[in-house]
Design an enzyme around this catalytic site. Sequence first.
Site, PDB file in Angstrom:
ATOM      1  N   ASP A 133     -68.205 -46.932 -50.893  1.00 36.27           N
ATOM      2  CA  ASP A 133     -67.175 -47.958 -51.088  1.00 36.27           C
ATOM      3  C   ASP A 133     -65.938 -47.782 -50.215  1.00 36.27           C
ATOM      4  OD1 ASP A 133     -66.214 -45.674 -52.283  1.00 36.27           O
ATOM      5  OD2 ASP A 133     -65.605 -46.645 -54.151  1.00 36.27           O
ATOM      6  N   GLY A 168     -64.751 -36.511 -55.897  1.00 39.93           N
ATOM      7  CA  GLY A 168     -66.105 -36.245 -56.373  1.00 39.93           C
ATOM      8  C   GLY A 168     -66.984 -35.693 -55.267  1.00 39.93           C
ATOM      9  N   ARG A 213     -59.581 -32.610 -58.216  1.00 38.03           N
ATOM     10  CA  ARG A 213     -58.606 -33.692 -58.147  1.00 38.03           C
ATOM     11  C   ARG A 213     -57.225 -33.079 -58.341  1.00 38.03           C
ATOM     12  NH1 ARG A 213     -61.816 -38.064 -57.881  1.00 38.03           N
ATOM     13  NH2 ARG A 213     -63.833 -37.973 -58.953  1.00 38.03           N
ATOM     14  N   ARG A 252     -68.260 -47.583 -60.456  1.00 37.97           N
ATOM     15  CA  ARG A 252     -67.203 -48.155 -61.289  1.00 37.97           C
ATOM     16  C   ARG A 252     -66.669 -49.445 -60.689  1.00 37.97           C
ATOM     17  NH1 ARG A 252     -64.934 -43.555 -62.272  1.00 37.97           N
ATOM     18  NH2 ARG A 252     -63.546 -43.669 -60.470  1.00 37.97           N
ATOM     19  N   ASP A 281     -61.358 -42.671 -50.911  1.00 42.39           N
ATOM     20  CA  ASP A 281     -60.089 -43.298 -50.555  1.00 42.39           C
ATOM     21  C   ASP A 281     -58.883 -42.539 -51.094  1.00 42.39           C
ATOM     22  OD1 ASP A 281     -60.577 -43.919 -53.198  1.00 42.39           O
ATOM     23  OD2 ASP A 281     -60.034 -46.024 -53.015  1.00 42.39           O
ATOM     24  N   THR A 340     -68.642 -39.970 -50.246  1.00 46.02           N
ATOM     25  CA  THR A 340     -68.710 -40.487 -51.614  1.00 46.02           C
ATOM     26  C   THR A 340     -70.036 -41.195 -51.819  1.00 46.02           C
ATOM     27  OG1 THR A 340     -67.817 -42.153 -53.153  1.00 46.02           O
ATOM     28  CG2 THR A 340     -67.390 -42.504 -50.820  1.00 46.02           C
ATOM     29  N   ASP A 382     -70.615 -43.591 -53.740  1.00 44.06           N
ATOM     30  CA  ASP A 382     -70.435 -45.013 -54.073  1.00 44.06           C
ATOM     31  C   ASP A 382     -70.515 -45.933 -52.865  1.00 44.06           C
ATOM     32  OD1 ASP A 382     -70.085 -44.586 -56.826  1.00 44.06           O
ATOM     33  OD2 ASP A 382     -67.963 -44.135 -56.561  1.00 44.06           O
TER      34      ASP A 382
END
Length: 319
Positions: free
Chosen positions: A129, A11, A72, A171, A103, A125, A127
């Site tokens: 994360d 993303g 992707r 998510r 990741d 990213t 996120d």
Amino acid sequence: MKKIGVLTSGGDAPGMNAAVRAVVRKGIFHGLEVAGIFNGYQGLIDGRIESLDLGDVGDIIQRGGTKLHSARCPEFITPEGQQKGIEQMKKHGLEGLVVIGGDGSYRGAMALSKHGFPCVGVPGTIDNDIPGTDFTIGFDTALNTIIEAIDKIRDTATSHERTFIIEVMGRDAGDLALWAGLAGGAETILIPEEKYNIKDMLVRLDKGKARGKKHSIIIVAEGVMSGGELAKLIGAETGIDTRVSVLGHIQRGGTPTGRDRVLASLFGARAVEVLKEGAGGRAIGMKNNQVVDYDMTEAFNSSHKTDLSLFTLSKELSI
């Protein structure tokens, strides 16, 4: 090492362009040739590789998205796909690679490193994360985009005396929801890391009404449930007529903040230094406000830790 490549994968995140710019210009500063790989690992397999000069990355530091585009690529998970990428790296004379992404992107980079092609991961990213770094490129910009939306929605919530549910991305990680909820003064925040209690949430709404509060903002991370599902739960329990706003991909775009531009520049430059040192299978991060590099396997063998003290604080401040 004379020639390296750079790609963006997964993303998109605001600040990726600033990281690409840093890799290219830092590499050229040190006498390296730098090639851009377009469309991520799919572009590597397809040989979409072009040399980049100083001017090719001019006027992109302020732009969201990624100049190199992203995609992707399930094929790259397979040994056959990885071999195709290796053949293209050999064909174009690439001796090292900077991979900007999350990741999943790191796993591809790790595979190439094991095959003898040094790769360095740069965390990009929204996120936030990625284990091993306190912050990722894009998080701060996405956070501010959400806060701006909360502020605007609160104006309408106040005017119409309504409860609004705002669904944000996340998510598996609740950092965006948590930080935005705390900064935006949300009455309730639901994140994947904490079990939600619908009755506790309703009690909080009732307490607010009892002290004369006419509106409420609820932030829910998509990994918990959708905003629509939460609205149905609240409606079934209380009859309260809520309104739902799903921010969606608006969170990914936009001009990167100054913080993300600086973070991306630091990370991209350090990635080039690590490759020049001959290291592979490394990842770049920020720890205690210092740029670090660490074994990329840490991103796979440990899990991201959300600062749950912020969750506790948000509940204390939204009484």
